[in-house]
Design an enzyme around this catalytic site. Structure first.
Site, PDB file in Angstrom:
ATOM      1  N   HIS A 108       0.703  -1.237   0.147  1.00  0.00           N
ATOM      2  CA  HIS A 108      -0.032  -0.134   0.007  1.00  0.00           C
ATOM      3  C   HIS A 108       0.863   1.393   0.015  1.00  0.00           C
ATOM      4  O   HIS A 108       2.070   1.118   0.674  1.00  0.00           O
ATOM      5  CB  HIS A 108      -0.913  -0.189   1.314  1.00  0.00           C
ATOM      6  CG  HIS A 108      -1.719   1.164   1.268  1.00  0.00           C
ATOM      7  ND1 HIS A 108      -1.437   2.273   1.844  1.00  0.00           N
ATOM      8  CD2 HIS A 108      -3.147   1.104   0.993  1.00  0.00           C
ATOM      9  CE1 HIS A 108      -2.715   3.101   1.881  1.00  0.00           C
ATOM     10  NE2 HIS A 108      -3.439   2.415   1.310  1.00  0.00           N
TER      11      HIS A 108
ATOM     12  N   ARG B 123       1.225   3.718   1.954  1.00  0.00           N
ATOM     13  CA  ARG B 123       1.741   4.372   3.202  1.00  0.00           C
ATOM     14  C   ARG B 123       2.987   3.238   3.652  1.00  0.00           C
ATOM     15  O   ARG B 123       3.702   3.746   4.597  1.00  0.00           O
ATOM     16  CB  ARG B 123       0.600   3.977   4.340  1.00  0.00           C
ATOM     17  CG  ARG B 123      -0.084   5.189   4.552  1.00  0.00           C
ATOM     18  CD  ARG B 123       0.547   6.526   4.961  1.00  0.00           C
ATOM     19  NE  ARG B 123       1.431   6.211   6.155  1.00  0.00           N
ATOM     20  CZ  ARG B 123       1.103   6.662   7.357  1.00  0.00           C
ATOM     21  NH1 ARG B 123      -0.255   6.821   7.476  1.00  0.00           N
ATOM     22  NH2 ARG B 123       1.561   6.360   8.410  1.00  0.00           N
ATOM     23  N   LYS B 124       3.091   2.059   2.804  1.00  0.00           N
ATOM     24  CA  LYS B 124       4.340   1.309   3.285  1.00  0.00           C
ATOM     25  C   LYS B 124       5.573   1.864   2.488  1.00  0.00           C
ATOM     26  O   LYS B 124       5.750   2.631   1.279  1.00  0.00           O
ATOM     27  CB  LYS B 124       3.965  -0.117   3.188  1.00  0.00           C
ATOM     28  CG  LYS B 124       2.624  -0.376   3.507  1.00  0.00           C
ATOM     29  CD  LYS B 124       2.284  -0.085   4.883  1.00  0.00           C
ATOM     30  CE  LYS B 124       0.780  -0.409   5.042  1.00  0.00           C
ATOM     31  NZ  LYS B 124       0.277  -0.490   6.443  1.00  0.00           N
ATOM     32  N   LEU B 125       6.804   1.297   2.680  1.00  0.00           N
ATOM     33  CA  LEU B 125       7.965   1.650   2.018  1.00  0.00           C
ATOM     34  C   LEU B 125       8.228   1.555   0.571  1.00  0.00           C
ATOM     35  O   LEU B 125       8.757   1.932  -0.127  1.00  0.00           O
ATOM     36  CB  LEU B 125       9.304   1.069   2.837  1.00  0.00           C
ATOM     37  CG  LEU B 125       9.521   1.609   4.250  1.00  0.00           C
ATOM     38  CD1 LEU B 125      11.113   1.171   4.633  1.00  0.00           C
ATOM     39  CD2 LEU B 125       9.198   2.925   4.380  1.00  0.00           C
TER      40      LEU B 125
END
Ligand SMILES: *Cc1c(COP(=O)(O)O)cnc(C)c1O
Length: 364
Positions: free
Chosen positions: A178, A180-182
């Site tokens: 997603h 929002r992840k790295l």
């Protein structure tokens, strides 16, 4: 406005690959998906990996592949995004909320031991904000009790404990891609495991229930389609190659913030000595007595985007009404943690200055 997050991928990086994919007409189950899977396995050092549409579908697949359902109990870390527990509720099992450590924000081992019963069929440990601290200890307890350990590593790509990558510690590990992840593919996820028997079930389930013999599909089970597309895989490959430097850079930014904010009474999420934490989110506990929501509003007024840490699952309306089992530390963290912007070239000095100004307004 200073944004909370910034993706580590540009259109230029994938332009050539996207052209190739469109020219080939192969949008799924092609060379990019195969390459991405292979590179994930090599990078993490795992035997089996399965791409999925999200960490949520990945977690669901883990529970289903373990045959968990009605009447079973699954112990979950209580400080997390609701997907962690929704997957348990969804398959009809009973979630048991385990409180977390107030320094690492991760499941406490004593809590886990206290909550294991005859009905416990799995444990879902969450790497809070990508921090795997304590996972090895939790694994030891699960092994002793012969309970499968699922790691909700949605945030934890690039993290490790005792030199072992997240992805090869638990029996089953789920990552999210997603934004929002790295590492992001828009939406997406991956399951990793070294357990051959589970991998065999998983590969059938994720292929609509089919095994392929002599080029012919034999539908020996019922199953699902949670595949990632070629375009998404092309995005993922590009970021995997940069992951190590991303993690290093995030850690140095986090350290800069910490130097300033600890003087003001803030406390950063802690990780154990033998842990590499990717700092998916940079989270601080606000000083005792400070109103976290007022701080977030003050930051917004000053052009800085920030947000809460995450949720106390047992304290969300649905789970509180249904199970009435609110965990005190997770509840405290839900109310008293803040996530700050963390990425290359973020103006952490300005942000720290504004936070200091806010602290001074409280002193007047
Ligand atoms: C983001 C997140 C999820 C959900 O991931 P999706 O890929 O959006 O399904 C689950 N658990 C945790 C801890 C997360 O941070």
């Amino acid at each position: 406005m200073i944004k909370l997050i910034k993706p580590y991928i540009t259109f230029q990086e994938v332009e050539e690959d996207f052209k190739r994919i469109f020219e080939s007409g192969t949008f799924t189950k092609g060379e990019y998906v195969n390459k991405f899977l292979q590179e994930i396995k090599t990078y993490l050092g795992v035997d089996h990996a399965f791409l999925t549409t999200s960490a949520t579908t990945a977690l669901t697949m883990c529970l289903k592949s373990l045959g968990i359902g009605l009447g079973d109990e699954v112990i979950v870390s209580d400080f997390s995004f609701p997907a962690t527990v929704n997957v348990v509720e969804d398959i009809g099992a009973m979630p048991i909320f385990a409180d977390v450590d107030q320094d690492t924000f991760n499941m406490k081992s004593e809590e886990l031991e206290r909550k294991i019963t005859q009905k416990t069929k799995a444990v879902i440990f969450v790497d809070a904000f990508g921090n795997p601290s304590g996972i090895s200890k939790i694994k030891g307890i699960c092994e002793e009790h012969q309970i499968p350990l699922i790691e909700d590593a949605a945030c934890a790509i690039g993290s490790s404990e005792n030199g072992v990558n997240v992805g090869k510690i638990a029996d089953l590990t789920c990552f999210s891609f997603h934004p929002r992840k790295l590492l992001t593919t828009g939406e997406g996820g991956v399951i990793t495991t070294n357990k051959k028997e589970i991998a065999e079930i998983m590969s059938v389930k994720l292929n609509h229930g089919a095994i392929v013999r002599d080029g012919m599909a034999d539908f020996i089970n019922y199953g699902y389609n949670y595949r990632l597309s070629e375009l998404q895989a092309a995005m993922g490959i590009k970021q995997l190659n940069k992951l190590e430097s991303i993690v290093k850079s995030r850690n140095s930014i986090a350290d800069e913030y910490k130097k300033r904010l600890h003087l003001l009474g803030f406390k950063r999420q802690n990780s154990l000595d033998n842990v590499i934490h990717n700092i998916q989110s940079l989270v601080f506990m606000v000083p005792e007595g400070m109103n976290r929501d007022h701080l977030i509003a003050y930051l917004t007024e000053n052009g800085i985007e920030s947000t809460i840490g995450t949720y106390c699952l047992s304290n969300t309306t649905y789970y509180k009404n249904k199970y009435n089992s609110v965990q005190p530390i997770a509840k405290y963290l839900e109310k008293n943690t803040v996530t700050l912007p963390c990425y290359d070239n973020v103006d952490h000095k300005y942000i720290s200055n504004i936070i200091e100004k806010y602290v001074r307004t409280l002193e007047d």
